[in-house]
Design an enzyme around this catalytic site. Structure first.
Site, mmCIF file in Angstrom:
data_model
loop_
_atom_site.group_PDB
_atom_site.id
_atom_site.type_symbol
_atom_site.label_atom_id
_atom_site.label_comp_id
_atom_site.label_asym_id
_atom_site.label_seq_id
_atom_site.Cartn_x
_atom_site.Cartn_y
_atom_site.Cartn_z
ATOM 1 N N ASP A 46 82.849 39.631 20.263
ATOM 2 C CA ASP A 46 81.582 40.066 19.671
ATOM 3 C C ASP A 46 81.029 39.070 18.660
ATOM 4 O OD1 ASP A 46 83.604 40.545 17.832
ATOM 5 O OD2 ASP A 46 83.472 42.714 17.968
ATOM 6 N N ASN B 52 87.694 53.618 12.777
ATOM 7 C CA ASN B 52 87.037 54.679 13.561
ATOM 8 C C ASN B 52 87.392 54.620 15.046
ATOM 9 O OD1 ASN B 52 85.614 52.477 14.479
ATOM 10 N ND2 ASN B 52 83.594 53.182 13.813
ATOM 11 N N GLU C 112 81.437 51.337 19.341
ATOM 12 C CA GLU C 112 81.580 52.363 18.313
ATOM 13 C C GLU C 112 81.676 53.758 18.943
ATOM 14 O OE1 GLU C 112 82.191 51.215 15.490
ATOM 15 O OE2 GLU C 112 80.543 50.140 14.531
#
Ligand code: PGA
Length: 241
Positions: free
Chosen positions: A67, A136, A143
């Site tokens: 990324d 997370n 995400e």
């Protein structure tokens, strides 16, 4: 999913480097998928040591990074281009022509995302993908959400990720809100995956992942439970909390 618990971060990094070396020795023109963040730093240090002291050869290796932020200069120390140069590429004999990091400065980003996946395929696919994990449960910048994208895509970073990454920036306002990330499908196509997790902050998410009883897009790393060749290496702090 194979789980390896190591006593500390140093041992975790060494174990990961051993696996990378073994795979590099089996296939000199290996395609590696690389991650940024704090977690793989020890692995990269060890690979640099192996290169300098033991002649580990990167001359035939190709790399694809997971990324990159959108709206960041590549000479900004927080860009992942800068990270890879300073923490790995500058210290090994890799051919820069063979290193790929999502280029977020292009005009047509959506077309570029498709091109990134095509390029990975053209190079024969990723043999070994290194992953960290977000608190997370994100992998790359995929995400938690109702849906996850299959291919390389443009993402809005969540508050939790912006908060976690703000430790590298002068203030939270400077953390980019968007990024390009390999998609879950891109990651899942890798032939082999090593996921690294270190420290207490990763305990909760690792507990959930290691339980291994469900997959959900709200825990993107859980999709790895469907992959046939994943090794999770974590330290005692991440394992026991
Ligand atoms: P970290 O980030 O290695 O800096 O903890 C991991 C991630 O967000 O994937």
């Amino acid at each position: 999913m194979k789980i390896i618990v190591q006593p500390n971060y140093e041992a975790l990094s060494k174990r990961a480097a051993e696996i990378v070396r073994e795979e590099m020795e089996k296939k000199r023109n290996i395609v590696l998928g690389l991650a940024t963040g704090s977690t793989p730093l020890g692995l990269y240090k060890e690979l640099i040591r192996m290169h300098k002291e033991e002649g580990l050869d990167f001359s035939q290796v190709t790399t694809f990074n997971l990324d990159e932020y959108i709206g960041i200069d590549y000479d900004d120390p927080n860009s992942y281009h800068y990270f890879m140069e300073s923490n790995l590429f500058n210290h090994i004999n890799i051919d820069r022509e063979n290193t790929f990091i999502p280029d977020t400065n292009v005009e047509d980003l959506e077309a570029y995302c498709k091109e990134y996946d095509r390029l990975i395929e053209e190079k024969g696919g990723i043999d070994l993908q290194i992953l960290g994990i977000g608190v997370n449960g994100h992998i790359g910048f995929n995400e938690p959400d109702e849906e996850l994208k299959v291919g390389t895509n443009i993402v809005n970073l969540t508050e939790s990720t912006i908060q976690a990454n703000s430790r590298f920036f002068d203030s939270i306002d400077q953390v980019p809100q968007n990024a390009v990330t390999m998609g879950i499908g891109t990651i899942m196509k890798a032939k082999q995956i090593i996921l690294l997790a270190s420290g207490k902050s990763k305990h909760e998410v690792m507990k959930e992942l290691i339980k291994g009883d469900k997959i959900t897009t709200q825990l993107p790393a859980s999709l790895l439970l469907l992959h046939p060749n994943v090794t999770v290496i974590l330290d005692e702090e991440a394992y026991r909390g």
